[in-house]
Design a protein around this motif. Structure first.
Motif, PDB file in Angstrom:
ATOM      1  N   VAL A   4       3.275 -12.396  22.693  1.00 31.85           N
ATOM      2  CA  VAL A   4       2.412 -12.568  23.990  1.00 31.85           C
ATOM      3  C   VAL A   4       0.985 -13.032  23.337  1.00 31.85           C
ATOM      4  O   VAL A   4       0.535 -12.773  22.166  1.00 31.85           O
ATOM      5  CB  VAL A   4       2.129 -11.053  24.517  1.00 31.85           C
ATOM      6  N   TYR A   6      -3.007 -13.130  24.805  1.00 34.38           N
ATOM      7  CA  TYR A   6      -3.965 -12.322  25.876  1.00 34.38           C
ATOM      8  C   TYR A   6      -5.188 -12.475  25.222  1.00 34.38           C
ATOM      9  O   TYR A   6      -5.652 -11.651  24.352  1.00 34.38           O
ATOM     10  CB  TYR A   6      -3.271 -11.024  25.775  1.00 34.38           C
ATOM     11  N   VAL A   8      -8.457 -10.876  25.866  1.00 33.24           N
ATOM     12  CA  VAL A   8      -8.997  -9.669  26.645  1.00 33.24           C
ATOM     13  C   VAL A   8     -10.423  -9.522  27.036  1.00 33.24           C
ATOM     14  O   VAL A   8     -10.839  -8.937  27.732  1.00 33.24           O
ATOM     15  CB  VAL A   8      -8.780  -8.577  25.537  1.00 33.24           C
ATOM     16  N   TYR A  21      -0.910  -2.188  28.630  1.00 31.95           N
ATOM     17  CA  TYR A  21      -0.046  -3.157  28.500  1.00 31.95           C
ATOM     18  C   TYR A  21       0.993  -3.053  27.235  1.00 31.95           C
ATOM     19  O   TYR A  21       2.305  -3.332  27.653  1.00 31.95           O
ATOM     20  CB  TYR A  21      -0.744  -4.672  28.170  1.00 31.95           C
ATOM     21  N   THR A 202      -2.773 -19.116  34.148  1.00 31.94           N
ATOM     22  CA  THR A 202      -2.998 -18.024  33.224  1.00 31.94           C
ATOM     23  C   THR A 202      -4.422 -17.588  33.224  1.00 31.94           C
ATOM     24  O   THR A 202      -4.679 -16.297  32.817  1.00 31.94           O
ATOM     25  CB  THR A 202      -2.651 -18.457  31.606  1.00 31.94           C
ATOM     26  N   ASP A 220      -3.878 -20.984  28.449  1.00 37.81           N
ATOM     27  CA  ASP A 220      -3.225 -20.238  27.542  1.00 37.81           C
ATOM     28  C   ASP A 220      -1.971 -20.557  27.018  1.00 37.81           C
ATOM     29  O   ASP A 220      -0.972 -20.876  28.025  1.00 37.81           O
ATOM     30  CB  ASP A 220      -3.114 -18.624  27.869  1.00 37.81           C
ATOM     31  N   ARG A 242      -3.527  -9.217  35.793  1.00 35.71           N
ATOM     32  CA  ARG A 242      -4.688  -9.824  36.182  1.00 35.71           C
ATOM     33  C   ARG A 242      -5.491  -9.029  37.270  1.00 35.71           C
ATOM     34  O   ARG A 242      -6.797  -9.088  37.544  1.00 35.71           O
ATOM     35  CB  ARG A 242      -4.798 -11.303  36.340  1.00 35.71           C
ATOM     36  N   HIS A 250      -8.265 -13.447  32.185  1.00 31.81           N
ATOM     37  CA  HIS A 250      -6.972 -13.977  31.681  1.00 31.81           C
ATOM     38  C   HIS A 250      -5.723 -13.269  31.917  1.00 31.81           C
ATOM     39  O   HIS A 250      -5.888 -11.944  32.058  1.00 31.81           O
ATOM     40  CB  HIS A 250      -6.665 -14.418  30.173  1.00 31.81           C
ATOM     41  N   PRO A 252      -1.573 -11.858  30.459  1.00 30.92           N
ATOM     42  CA  PRO A 252      -0.892 -12.108  29.370  1.00 30.92           C
ATOM     43  C   PRO A 252       0.145 -13.185  29.485  1.00 30.92           C
ATOM     44  O   PRO A 252       0.698 -13.080  30.456  1.00 30.92           O
ATOM     45  CB  PRO A 252      -0.243 -10.799  29.131  1.00 30.92           C
ATOM     46  N   TRP A 254       3.341 -15.008  27.814  1.00 30.29           N
ATOM     47  CA  TRP A 254       4.524 -14.622  26.675  1.00 30.29           C
ATOM     48  C   TRP A 254       5.781 -15.776  26.572  1.00 30.29           C
ATOM     49  O   TRP A 254       6.007 -16.605  27.433  1.00 30.29           O
ATOM     50  CB  TRP A 254       5.085 -13.323  27.006  1.00 30.29           C
TER      51      TRP A 254
END
Length: 259
Positions: A4, A6, A8, A21, A202, A220, A242, A250, A252, A254
């Motif tokens: 993933v 992410y 943050v 998460y 994303t 992303d 989100r 953003h 996540p 994957w």
């Protein structure tokens, strides 16, 4: 193996969302961006208590990247992107997890343009391309994951409004071309391999009700070397995160690789 990426948007502010998460999705590896904390302020104990080993490269108040591995310690390969010894930004970290080379990337935004910030963005992309070529030559599974701050195409599949973003550094022809040059080395854009058509976003800004209107864009990305792409099972966006309380802007994003 679920990997993933992410952003943050401040790990101290979003720590409850991050731990939530990790508990709910249990990714095997997680690349974080925009930590916004110095190395000694990274919440390593909290992450370790959640069952993850971590390597990180912080910067007080800005930038910052990390790689987490479930039930294991990532093997650090490098911090910082080569090519500019005077670059003090914490935007790149690389580690090996379960035999896969993973890079966590937080690419410069580049606004306002034209100007030195946009020039820095393009130069950074050139440095990333050079390093991506070197890693590709190792002929091992590689995942270059992160917030690239580049919208790949000027179409609604990648951006809610071409007009709204027309002058933004994220969607300039030079930015898009620089990203394509990295992909054309032999990397696969995991999201578009699995979802060649249709809107996939994303990022949704906090302003103007962007989340509520689904006015987002795709910045992303997870780029896979041929050895990783051969193991590709699926890719997607955990979009619901989100919409949670005090979430990052953003979601996540994957990729699932065959073990």
């Amino acid at each position: 193996m679920k990997i993933v990426t992410y952003n943050v948007n401040g790990i101290r502010a979003r720590l409850p969302r991050l731990l939530e998460y990790l508990d709910e999705q249990k990714p095997d590896a997680l690349c974080l961006q925009e930590l916004k904390c110095a190395d000694d302020s990274f919440p390593a104990a909290d992450v370790e208590a959640a069952g993850y080993g971590t390597v990180w490269h912080g910067q007080k108040g800005f930038n910052g990247v990390a790689i987490l591995a479930r039930g294991a310690e990532p093997t650090l390969r490098r911090t910082g992107l080569p090519g500019d010894p005077d670059d003090t930004h914490s935007r790149y970290i690389e580690a090996e997890v379960a035999g896969i080379v993973i890079g966590s990337i937080y690419l410069p935004n580049g606004n306002p343009r034209p100007g030195p910030k946009f020039d820095y963005k393009l130069a950074w992309l050139d440095r990333l391309r050079a390093h991506a070529a070197e890693v590709l030559a190792e002929e091992v599974p590689v995942v270059l994951a992160g917030d690239y701050n580049v919208i790949p195409t000027p179409g609604h599949d990648d951006v809610f409004s071409v007009r709204a973003m027309a002058n933004d550094a994220l969607m300039q022809p030079e930015s898009r071309a620089a990203l394509r040059r990295i992909v054309h080395l032999g990397y696969a854009d995991a999201i578009r391999v699995r979802h060649p058509e249709g809107a996939v976003y994303t990022f949704w800004d906090y302003t103007a009700g962007c989340w509520q209107r689904d006015a987002g864009f795709r910045i992303d990305h997870l780029l896979l070397s041929p050895q990783a792409a051969d193991r590709l099972l699926d890719a997607g966006v955990d979009k619901d995160y989100r919409g949670r309380e005090k979430a990052s802007d953003h979601a996540p994003t994957w990729v699932m690789l065959e073990d």
